[in-house]
Motif scaffolding. Structure first.
Motif, PDB file in Angstrom:
ATOM      1  N   GLN A 227      94.805  23.414  67.806  1.00 58.03           N
ATOM      2  CA  GLN A 227      95.233  22.964  69.126  1.00 58.03           C
ATOM      3  C   GLN A 227      94.675  23.912  70.192  1.00 58.03           C
ATOM      4  N   GLY A 228      94.124  23.339  71.246  1.00 54.96           N
ATOM      5  CA  GLY A 228      93.543  24.138  72.325  1.00 54.96           C
ATOM      6  C   GLY A 228      92.040  24.262  72.240  1.00 54.96           C
ATOM      7  N   ASP A 229      91.436  23.985  71.067  1.00 56.42           N
ATOM      8  CA  ASP A 229      89.979  24.026  70.963  1.00 56.42           C
ATOM      9  C   ASP A 229      89.371  22.997  71.905  1.00 56.42           C
ATOM     10  N   THR A 230      88.351  23.417  72.653  1.00 57.24           N
ATOM     11  CA  THR A 230      87.794  22.563  73.702  1.00 57.24           C
ATOM     12  C   THR A 230      86.553  21.811  73.244  1.00 57.24           C
ATOM     13  N   ASP A 231      85.690  22.473  72.497  1.00 58.56           N
ATOM     14  CA  ASP A 231      84.410  21.879  72.119  1.00 58.56           C
ATOM     15  C   ASP A 231      84.345  21.727  70.596  1.00 58.56           C
ATOM     16  N   LEU A 232      83.944  20.539  70.142  1.00 53.95           N
ATOM     17  CA  LEU A 232      83.926  20.243  68.712  1.00 53.95           C
ATOM     18  C   LEU A 232      82.557  19.738  68.280  1.00 53.95           C
ATOM     19  N   PHE A 233      82.254  20.002  67.031  1.00 51.91           N
ATOM     20  CA  PHE A 233      81.094  19.413  66.368  1.00 51.91           C
ATOM     21  C   PHE A 233      81.633  18.487  65.281  1.00 51.91           C
ATOM     22  N   VAL A 234      81.164  17.244  65.262  1.00 56.14           N
ATOM     23  CA  VAL A 234      81.645  16.241  64.310  1.00 56.14           C
ATOM     24  C   VAL A 234      80.476  15.780  63.450  1.00 56.14           C
ATOM     25  N   GLU A 235      80.669  15.778  62.144  1.00 55.89           N
ATOM     26  CA  GLU A 235      79.625  15.267  61.256  1.00 55.89           C
ATOM     27  C   GLU A 235      80.233  14.319  60.231  1.00 55.89           C
ATOM     28  N   VAL A 236      79.413  13.360  59.799  1.00 59.54           N
ATOM     29  CA  VAL A 236      79.805  12.406  58.758  1.00 59.54           C
ATOM     30  C   VAL A 236      78.684  12.366  57.734  1.00 59.54           C
ATOM     31  N   THR A 237      79.015  12.542  56.476  1.00 56.01           N
ATOM     32  CA  THR A 237      78.011  12.422  55.415  1.00 56.01           C
ATOM     33  C   THR A 237      78.406  11.283  54.488  1.00 56.01           C
ATOM     34  N   GLY A 238      77.425  10.768  53.738  1.00 56.10           N
ATOM     35  CA  GLY A 238      77.742   9.699  52.809  1.00 56.10           C
ATOM     36  C   GLY A 238      76.528   9.116  52.138  1.00 56.10           C
ATOM     37  N   THR A 239      76.757   8.010  51.443  1.00 56.76           N
ATOM     38  CA  THR A 239      75.714   7.360  50.653  1.00 56.76           C
ATOM     39  C   THR A 239      75.239   6.049  51.264  1.00 56.76           C
ATOM     40  N   ASP A 240      75.903   5.578  52.306  1.00 57.46           N
ATOM     41  CA  ASP A 240      75.513   4.337  52.989  1.00 57.46           C
ATOM     42  C   ASP A 240      75.322   4.668  54.465  1.00 57.46           C
ATOM     43  N   LEU A 241      74.082   4.556  54.948  1.00 54.40           N
ATOM     44  CA  LEU A 241      73.775   5.026  56.300  1.00 54.40           C
ATOM     45  C   LEU A 241      74.526   4.228  57.360  1.00 54.40           C
ATOM     46  N   SER A 242      74.629   2.923  57.205  1.00 54.12           N
ATOM     47  CA  SER A 242      75.339   2.114  58.202  1.00 54.12           C
ATOM     48  C   SER A 242      76.809   2.510  58.286  1.00 54.12           C
ATOM     49  N   MET A 243      77.435   2.760  57.145  1.00 55.78           N
ATOM     50  CA  MET A 243      78.838   3.166  57.130  1.00 55.78           C
ATOM     51  C   MET A 243      79.007   4.550  57.736  1.00 55.78           C
ATOM     52  N   VAL A 244      78.069   5.448  57.445  1.00 53.71           N
ATOM     53  CA  VAL A 244      78.116   6.807  57.998  1.00 53.71           C
ATOM     54  C   VAL A 244      78.016   6.760  59.516  1.00 53.71           C
ATOM     55  N   VAL A 245      77.058   5.991  60.028  1.00 52.34           N
ATOM     56  CA  VAL A 245      76.866   5.900  61.482  1.00 52.34           C
ATOM     57  C   VAL A 245      78.076   5.250  62.146  1.00 52.34           C
ATOM     58  N   LEU A 246      78.610   4.180  61.539  1.00 51.80           N
ATOM     59  CA  LEU A 246      79.768   3.514  62.126  1.00 51.80           C
ATOM     60  C   LEU A 246      80.969   4.447  62.204  1.00 51.80           C
ATOM     61  N   ALA A 247      81.217   5.224  61.140  1.00 53.27           N
ATOM     62  CA  ALA A 247      82.338   6.163  61.155  1.00 53.27           C
ATOM     63  C   ALA A 247      82.172   7.188  62.271  1.00 53.27           C
TER      64      ALA A 247
END
Length: 564
Positions: A227-247
């Protein structure tokens, strides 16, 4: 169906207006949801969602976004999807990832100070997307990190199980990936995903700091968002590129709805993907689809006109261009569920409200009766219950492990299954070609019940048939098993013989081999010259796979053929 927790005050802030519980309940049909429970003390609202094709709705931000769009008659675009500027940050995918966990997507969230409600919802969304949509992290897993501590570019590559050490979330000491898989709770829970890999996936930055060991666990140093963190980095990995991008798109829109500025990240691959070798994420994948207005009106049962349909779809978040006879629609980037014109027609109906349609009374009168097949099924049920069997009702869908691996038929002609495309759960990945695995599942859960166990089921099975409509055909079958210390071929044959006698179905047995049954104690059931099923004693390896301690025998045959 997905059930999520939202908090009334947080929900109202996201919708942009105050709302009573009565208002919220009235809005729930816009997201095909239903309020199941309300805590007056905490303001927590439990919502059950009826649409498993809309993972963007499995969070308070998604529900509020859809409702806000309908109430405001439109949805402003998310500018980061159309930003033509090059991304400032990059993830380099290393060679070899294509054989382990090939795809990654990422973005940076700036300016939103994480609140307690926001953090709780991020964690809930992360878990819902990874477990339900991502098939328990097998196809999609999500990581959040403190952006300020990361040095770009980030590398997504492979390491040996004991090559590197870092502190995982929930632990105080550094561990190798191999140790995490054997000791850490998340490693024990999800380690099977990487069971056959001699090298393991890892994310690390240009300073050598480990971000995470996907899809298992984040590092404590960078991946413990608070709580209080201002800047985040978000990553998604997986085996299906369309599902990864959508998530990732869903997560990016959720953070943007809370006030964050979203910046893109370039993903550079050493191999070709469906979006090229350099992919800037978040990425809008949807293309426009042209649909006949007549098809929508016919589906809804009333003439609406192009203007009304365009207004309804625009209110629901579509990008719409209508002519007198057709409408061109594009889904927003956080959705990827268009499969048929009925999907669009349903969204028109939801936006307008089902109460706006006039009901049509039936124009003809018919009298229903049981089909011949159902009458036959009832007769079979009565006889088997009279023989002392107990009827079981099972789901027609099951896992590949139950239908193939535990039945000892892998890599044989019997392993041809009708499998579900874009499945949501491995537990329901295939349509059953046989009822016997369902009966063995029940038997495996019943070791404390007094023996003998006599179980049967009459139900549908799906057979792969490329010459049939949709490549499969549905059959009606009867299966029965007997489990006791004296269960053998002769005993189960006596029940089959008795059933065939009372049903007046002449039959014969033909010696065969079948991997699920003991050699020499299995036969093919033939009726009117047709092969309709099998009878035999189950192989010890089958019983061991199901952890059944008692000898078990059974039969199964299609009950439509004897009527021919």
């Amino acid at each position: 169906m997905p059930t999520i927790s939202i908090f009334q005050k947080d929900f109202c802030r996201l919708v942009g207006r105050n709302a009573s519980m009565s208002d919220i309940e009235q809005w729930m049909p816009y997201v095909k949801g239903e309020v199941k429970d309300v805590s007056q003390d905490t303001g927590e609202v439990r919502v059950e969602l009826q649409d498993t094709n809309r993972p963007d709705l499995w969070c308070v931000e998604g529900i509020a976004r859809q409702i806000r769009s309908v109430l405001n008659k439109g949805m402003p675009p998310y500018s980061f999807f159309s930003d033509k500027k090059g991304a400032k940050r990059r993830i380099q995918v290393a060679q070899g990832m294509e054989t382990v966990r090939p795809y990654v997507a990422a973005c940076v969230s700036l300016g939103y100070a994480m609140t307690a409600e926001g953090l709780d919802q991020c964690i809930q969304t992360q878990e819902k997307l990874a477990d339900a949509y991502g098939r328990k992290r097998e196809t999609v897993s999500i990581g959040l990190y403190r952006y300020s501590s990361i040095s770009f570019p980030v590398t997504y590559g492979l390491v040996k199980p004991d090559e590197i050490r870092f502190t995982p979330l929930g632990f105080e000491e550094k561990m190798t990936p191999h140790e995490i898989l054997t000791v850490h709770p998340k490693g024990l829970e999800y380690g099977s995903i990487l069971a056959e890999c001699d090298r393991l996936p890892l994310l690390w930055d240009s300073d050598g700091q480990v971000l995470s060991f996907p899809p298992i666990i984040n590092s404590r140093e960078l991946g413990e968002v608070q709580q209080g963190d201002t800047d985040l980095f978000v990553e998604v990995t997986g085996t299906d590129l369309s599902m990864v991008v959508l998530a990732l798109n869903i997560f990016a829109c959720n953070l943007a709805d809370r006030g964050a500025t979203i910046e893109s990240v370039n993903i550079t691959y050493p191999y070709e993907t469906e979006f090229g070798t350099t992919v800037k994420t978040p990425l809008s994948m949807n293309q426009s689809q042209r649909i006949s207005l007549e098809a929508i009106e016919q589906a809804l049962g009333m003439p609406l006109g192009s203007e009304a349909i365009q207004e309804a779809l625009a209110s629901y978040g579509y990008l719409v261009k209508a002519t007198r006879q057709t409408v061109s629609v594009t889904l927003p980037a956080f959705r990827n569920d268009f499969m048929h014109v009925m999907d669009v027609a349903e969204d028109v109906a939801i936006t307008r409200g089902y109460d706006s349609f006039s009901p049509i009374m039936p124009q003809s009168f018919t009298v229903g009766s049981l089909s011949v097949e159902e009458q036959t099924s009832d007769r079979v049920r009565d006889l088997l219950v009279g023989f002392g069997f107990q009827e079981i009702f099972s789901n027609i869908m099951a896992s590949h492990q139950e239908l193939v691996d535990r039945m000892r038929i892998a890599d044989t002609e019997y392993a041809q299954l009708v499998e579900v495309d874009n499945l949501m759960s491995q537990t329901y990945a295939c349509l059953r070609p046989s009822i016997l695995p369902c009966l063995l599942r029940v038997e495996a859960l019943s070791p404390r019940v007094f023996y003998p166990h006599l179980l049967f089921e009459v139900g549908e099975t799906a057979q792969l048939d490329l010459e049939a409509n949709a490549g499969s055909r549905t059959t009606l079958s009867i299966a029965a098993i007997s489990a006791n210390s004296g269960a053998n071929f002769s005993e189960i044959h006596s029940y089959l013989d008795l059933l065939m006698y009372y049903m007046v179905w002449p039959y014969e047995l033909e010696p065969v081999t079948h991997p699920s049954f003991l050699e020499g104690r299995v036969g093919r059931i033939r009726c009117h010259g047709h092969s309709v099923g099998y009878i035999g004693e189950f192989h010890p390896e089958v019983l061991e796979a199901w952890q059944i301690d008692m000898p078990t025998s059974g039969f199964e045959f299609e009950i439509r053929k004897p009527e021919a």
